[in-house]
Each structure stands twice: as structure tokens, then as C-alpha cells.
Design a protein around this motif. Structure first.
Motif, PDB file in Angstrom:
ATOM      1  N   LEU A 243       3.318   5.947  -2.784  1.00 23.01           N
ATOM      2  CA  LEU A 243       4.518   6.740  -3.096  1.00 23.01           C
ATOM      3  C   LEU A 243       4.715   6.908  -4.599  1.00 23.01           C
ATOM      4  O   LEU A 243       5.189   7.934  -5.069  1.00 23.01           O
ATOM      5  CB  LEU A 243       5.763   6.044  -2.537  1.00 23.01           C
ATOM      6  N   LEU A 244       4.380   5.853  -5.352  1.00 24.76           N
ATOM      7  CA  LEU A 244       4.590   5.875  -6.792  1.00 24.76           C
ATOM      8  C   LEU A 244       3.364   6.374  -7.541  1.00 24.76           C
ATOM      9  O   LEU A 244       3.389   6.497  -8.761  1.00 24.76           O
ATOM     10  CB  LEU A 244       4.987   4.476  -7.291  1.00 24.76           C
ATOM     11  N   GLY A 245       2.283   6.631  -6.816  1.00 29.54           N
ATOM     12  CA  GLY A 245       1.069   7.150  -7.443  1.00 29.54           C
ATOM     13  C   GLY A 245       0.374   6.124  -8.332  1.00 29.54           C
ATOM     14  O   GLY A 245      -0.212   6.472  -9.352  1.00 29.54           O
ATOM     15  N   LYS A 246       0.462   4.833  -7.943  1.00 30.65           N
ATOM     16  CA  LYS A 246      -0.186   3.770  -8.730  1.00 30.65           C
ATOM     17  C   LYS A 246      -1.269   3.084  -7.894  1.00 30.65           C
ATOM     18  O   LYS A 246      -1.285   3.193  -6.676  1.00 30.65           O
ATOM     19  CB  LYS A 246       0.868   2.736  -9.172  1.00 30.65           C
ATOM     20  N   GLU A 247      -2.162   2.346  -8.574  1.00 31.15           N
ATOM     21  CA  GLU A 247      -3.280   1.694  -7.879  1.00 31.15           C
ATOM     22  C   GLU A 247      -2.828   0.591  -6.932  1.00 31.15           C
ATOM     23  O   GLU A 247      -3.384   0.409  -5.856  1.00 31.15           O
ATOM     24  CB  GLU A 247      -4.232   1.051  -8.903  1.00 31.15           C
TER      25      GLU A 247
ATOM     26  N   THR B 288       0.836  -1.215   0.000  1.00 35.86           N
ATOM     27  CA  THR B 288       0.000   0.000   0.000  1.00 35.86           C
ATOM     28  C   THR B 288       0.868   1.262   0.000  1.00 35.86           C
ATOM     29  O   THR B 288       0.631   2.199  -0.755  1.00 35.86           O
ATOM     30  CB  THR B 288      -0.904   0.011   1.258  1.00 35.86           C
ATOM     31  N   ARG B 289       1.890   1.235   0.865  1.00 39.18           N
ATOM     32  CA  ARG B 289       2.777   2.389   1.006  1.00 39.18           C
ATOM     33  C   ARG B 289       3.505   2.706  -0.310  1.00 39.18           C
ATOM     34  O   ARG B 289       3.585   3.860  -0.743  1.00 39.18           O
ATOM     35  CB  ARG B 289       3.781   2.069   2.121  1.00 39.18           C
TER      36      ARG B 289
ATOM     37  N   ALA C 208       7.174   8.657 -11.961  1.00 37.84           N
ATOM     38  CA  ALA C 208       6.443   7.430 -12.306  1.00 37.84           C
ATOM     39  C   ALA C 208       5.230   7.698 -13.198  1.00 37.84           C
ATOM     40  O   ALA C 208       4.754   6.801 -13.890  1.00 37.84           O
ATOM     41  CB  ALA C 208       5.994   6.718 -11.025  1.00 37.84           C
ATOM     42  N   ALA C 209       4.743   8.946 -13.172  1.00 35.98           N
ATOM     43  CA  ALA C 209       3.461   9.259 -13.824  1.00 35.98           C
ATOM     44  C   ALA C 209       3.364   8.835 -15.295  1.00 35.98           C
ATOM     45  O   ALA C 209       2.316   8.351 -15.719  1.00 35.98           O
ATOM     46  CB  ALA C 209       3.148  10.738 -13.655  1.00 35.98           C
TER      47      ALA C 209
ATOM     48  N   CYS D  32       4.838  -1.734  -9.256  1.00 33.40           N
ATOM     49  CA  CYS D  32       3.641  -0.920  -9.058  1.00 33.40           C
ATOM     50  C   CYS D  32       2.950  -0.698 -10.396  1.00 33.40           C
ATOM     51  O   CYS D  32       3.616  -0.606 -11.429  1.00 33.40           O
ATOM     52  CB  CYS D  32       4.016   0.449  -8.492  1.00 33.40           C
ATOM     53  N   GLY D  33       1.620  -0.582 -10.355  1.00 36.52           N
ATOM     54  CA  GLY D  33       0.900  -0.326 -11.603  1.00 36.52           C
ATOM     55  C   GLY D  33      -0.598  -0.441 -11.406  1.00 36.52           C
ATOM     56  O   GLY D  33      -1.086  -0.462 -10.267  1.00 36.52           O
TER      57      GLY D  33
END
Ligand SMILES: *Cc1c(COP(=O)(O)O)cnc(C)c1O
Length: 343
Positions: free
Chosen positions: A47-51, A42-43, A188-189, A211-212
Motif C-alpha cells: 500500500l505504501l509502495g515500500k520494500e 506485506t499488505r 509516501a514516495a 515501512c521502508g
């Protein structure tokens, strides 16, 4: 104790890290029962702005899971010729996902939207379908180079125009953010998937995350199981990663200052070629003449400084959690005497 600059993977867990590992609540993560792994996932996703995020045993597995989840056998990925995924992952894209690699001519690992555009071919039965653009930030063989944000966005524009997916190998993304102040989620966006390592500069003993989007991470979870990467009470490891995120992220700037000091010191030594202005993060590449890199590295090793040969004359040094500013001064002293006695 030798001064070990071979890699930022050589770091040992600190006492504080070992304490949180020992105390971590754990469960069987394949059953979805490990609260510490869930907390980490979750963390990191946040941090990476992913789901969503998936904890993986290594950065290599995290990268390979992304490729497997995003592409089909017979597809092609577009990637810098010196990228870790192509250069250092044992042929994984071909062996595990049936992918061919179309290599782009990056400079210090960084290619342009024009390079990408040139490599793309129109849909035609002769050509493998292009599927994923891979970027590495910071770039390992590029000497820890950082991608400018605007250039990532240009890559994204071309990629989206051609319906390509984007994967970021962010093993050292933490270093890029520490160096520039640009947040990890901004870097990451442009990407569908991002891998990050906890076991490099952050100093955790084991672990990476992918992440993704939720559906892609779900697919990656199945492939992780297929490859034998489903782990049980892995909260022990996730606890170390959480501790590293909280306590070792901002200190990466110390590693960068040490790398800069090492580069400046090396620049003043005869027999060494280096452009100190090329040092952006914690990796220092330099050339040594006369003699070869393996020879120099082995002499240096005997004198108490450890580095990696990175080419016939190229040597890589990586600053890390275990190396202080005093160690850098001591290392420069040893390198200087080694050069003198080999002349
Ligand atoms: C170290 C590294 C990885 C992953 O390495 P593992 O040893 O498999 O964790 C991936 N990409 C880059 C750029 C790296 O430097």
C-alpha cells in the motif's frame, strides 16, 4: 453515553473486527511464525509502495525505530516544532537515539523547502550532522492539515541534494488519502521510511507499521526487539489492522464530513472562534472566550460531550468511528446551551 471527541484513538473494535481477531491464525512472531502479521506487513508495504514493513505496538515506537535505524548518535533531525515526534514522544529522539532536533517554523505543521534550506548548515565540526527530515501528514497539532504533494516533492529535492534521509510520520496518512484521493503510496514516495497507525481513525485496538527499504526495516526489527516491542501471537492484533484496512479506510470521509459539520456549527456560536475552511480532515481546532479551554472542556464533559484542551484557549475535537452525524448535531446543541448558561 457521552459523545467522545477527545481523539480518534478512543474507538472500540466492532463486532466484525472482534470476530476476525478471534479467528486469526497466529504463531510466535519473534520466530517469524505468525502468518497474519506477515500478511499485514506485506499488505502495508504494498500500500505504501515500500520494500518491507514492520508491525509495531504503537506509532511512537514506529517513529522512534525509524530515527534509530536511519541516524547515528550525535546527528540532528529537522522537524516542525509542533510535530508529534518532537512534541509528544517523551523526548525519544534524544533519549533513545542521541539525536538533537532542529525545529522548523511550520504553518499548521507544514514547512517549506525554503524553511528547510535556511535551517541547513554547511558541514563543519561545530555543527551536528543533519541526517533526517521529518514530515507529519496529516498534522495533528496543525489541526489535521494535509501536505500538498508538490510541497513534499520540493522538500524531497532539497533533502536529496544534501544527502538527507526522509521520514514520514503518517499516523493519519489514511485521512490525507481519503480526503484528497491521492494514494498513500504517492504521499509516501518522497520518503525513505513511513509510519502509519491502525489505532487512530481506522479503529483497530492496537498497532502501527513502519515501512521502508528492506535493510532499514531489518535494522528497525532489531531495535524493536531491543526496546521490548517483539511480540508473540500478535496476529490477533494484525487481524484487526487488516480488517480496518479493508473496511474502515474509505469511511474516513464520513469522519471528515462530520468534522466539517461540527466546524460550521461552531462558527455560528458566540464565544467561539474558528476558521471552518481550515478543517481538512477529522480534526477540529477552535478557540473559546471568555474562560479557559480547560474550564470549558470540563463543563462540557459534565454535559456529555468530551473534547481535549489543546492550549490556554484552544480546544481539539476529533471525529471518529464511534461518532455519527446525529451525534454531531447533538454535540452542537449541548455546546450551544453550555455557552448560553456560562454567559
Ligand atoms: C497518535 C500519533 C502518533 C503515534 O501515537 P501512538 O499513541 O504512540 O500510537 C504518531 N504521530 C502522530 C501524528 C499521531 O497523531
Amino acid at each position: 453515553m457521552p459523545i467522545d471527541l477527545r481523539s480518534d484513538t478512543i474507538t472500540q473494535p466492532t463486532q466484525a473486527m472482534r470476530a476476525v481477531m478471534a479467528a486469526a491464525p497466529v504463531g510466535d512472531d519473534v520466530f517469524g511464525d505468525d502468518p497474519t502479521v506477515k500478511l499485514l506487513e506485506t499488505r502495508v508495504a504494498e500500500l505504501l509502495g515500500k520494500e518491507a514493513a514492520l508491525f509495531a505496538p504503537s506509532g511512537t515506537m514506529a517513529n522512534q525505530l525509524a530515527l534509530r535505524a536511519l541516524a547515528d548518535s550525535g546527528d540532528e533531525i529537522l522537524i516542525d516544532a509542533n510535530a508529534h515526534i518532537y512534541y509528544y514522544e517523551a523526548g525519544g529522539p534524544a533519549a533513545l537515539s542521541g539525536l538533537s532536533c532542529r525545529c522548523l517554523p511550520g504553518i499548521r505543521g507544514i514547512f517549506t523547502a525554503a524553511d528547510l534550506q535556511t535551517a541547513l548548515r554547511p558541514p563543519d565540526q561545530h555543527f551536528p550532522p543533519s541526517k533526517i527530515v521529518c514530515v507529519e501528514n496529516t498534522h495533528n497539532r496543525g489541526g489535521g492539515s494535509i501536505w500538498p504533494l508538490h510541497q513534499l516533492r520540493e522538500i524531497e529535492t532539497v533533502s536529496r541534494h544534501h544527502s538527507l534521509k526522509l521520514h514520514l510520520d503518517g499516523a493519519r496518512l489514511w485521512n490525507a488519502s481519503a480526503a484528497t484521493g491521492t494514494a498513500e503510496h504517492e504521499y509516501a514516495a518522497p520518503f525513505d521510511t513511513v509510519s502509519v497507525c491502525f489505532s487512530k481513525g481506522l479503529g483497530a485496538p492496537v498497532g502501527s507499521a513502519l515501512c521502508g527499504p528492506r535493510d532499514i526495516i531489518q535494522r528497525a526489527r532489531r531495535f524493536r526487539k531491543m526496546l521490548g516491542g517483539g511480540m508473540r501471537q500478535s496476529g490477533i492484533l494484525a487481524a484487526a489492522a487488516l480488517h480496518a484496512l479493508d473496511h474502515h479506510r474509505t469511511r474516513l470521509t464520513d469522519d471528515h464530513a462530520n468534522a466539517r459539520a461540527l466546524a460550521d456549527g461552531l462558527a455560528s456560536l458566540p464565544g467561539i472562534t474558528i476558521d471552518p475552511s481550515s478543517v481538512a480532515t477529522n480534526i477540529v481546532l477552535f478557540n473559546v472566550t471568555p474562560g479557559t479551554a480547560p474550564q470549558f472542556v470540563s463543563t462540557l464533559d459534565a454535559a456529555g460531550v468530551r473534547m481535549l484542551p489543546f492550549g490556554p484557549h484552544t480546544i481539539r475535537a476529533v471525529t471518529n468511528l464511534m461518532v455519527t452525524a446525529d451525534d454531531i448535531a447533538a454535540a452542537l446543541h449541548i455546546i450551544s446551551s453550555t455557552l448560553e448558561s456560562s454567559n
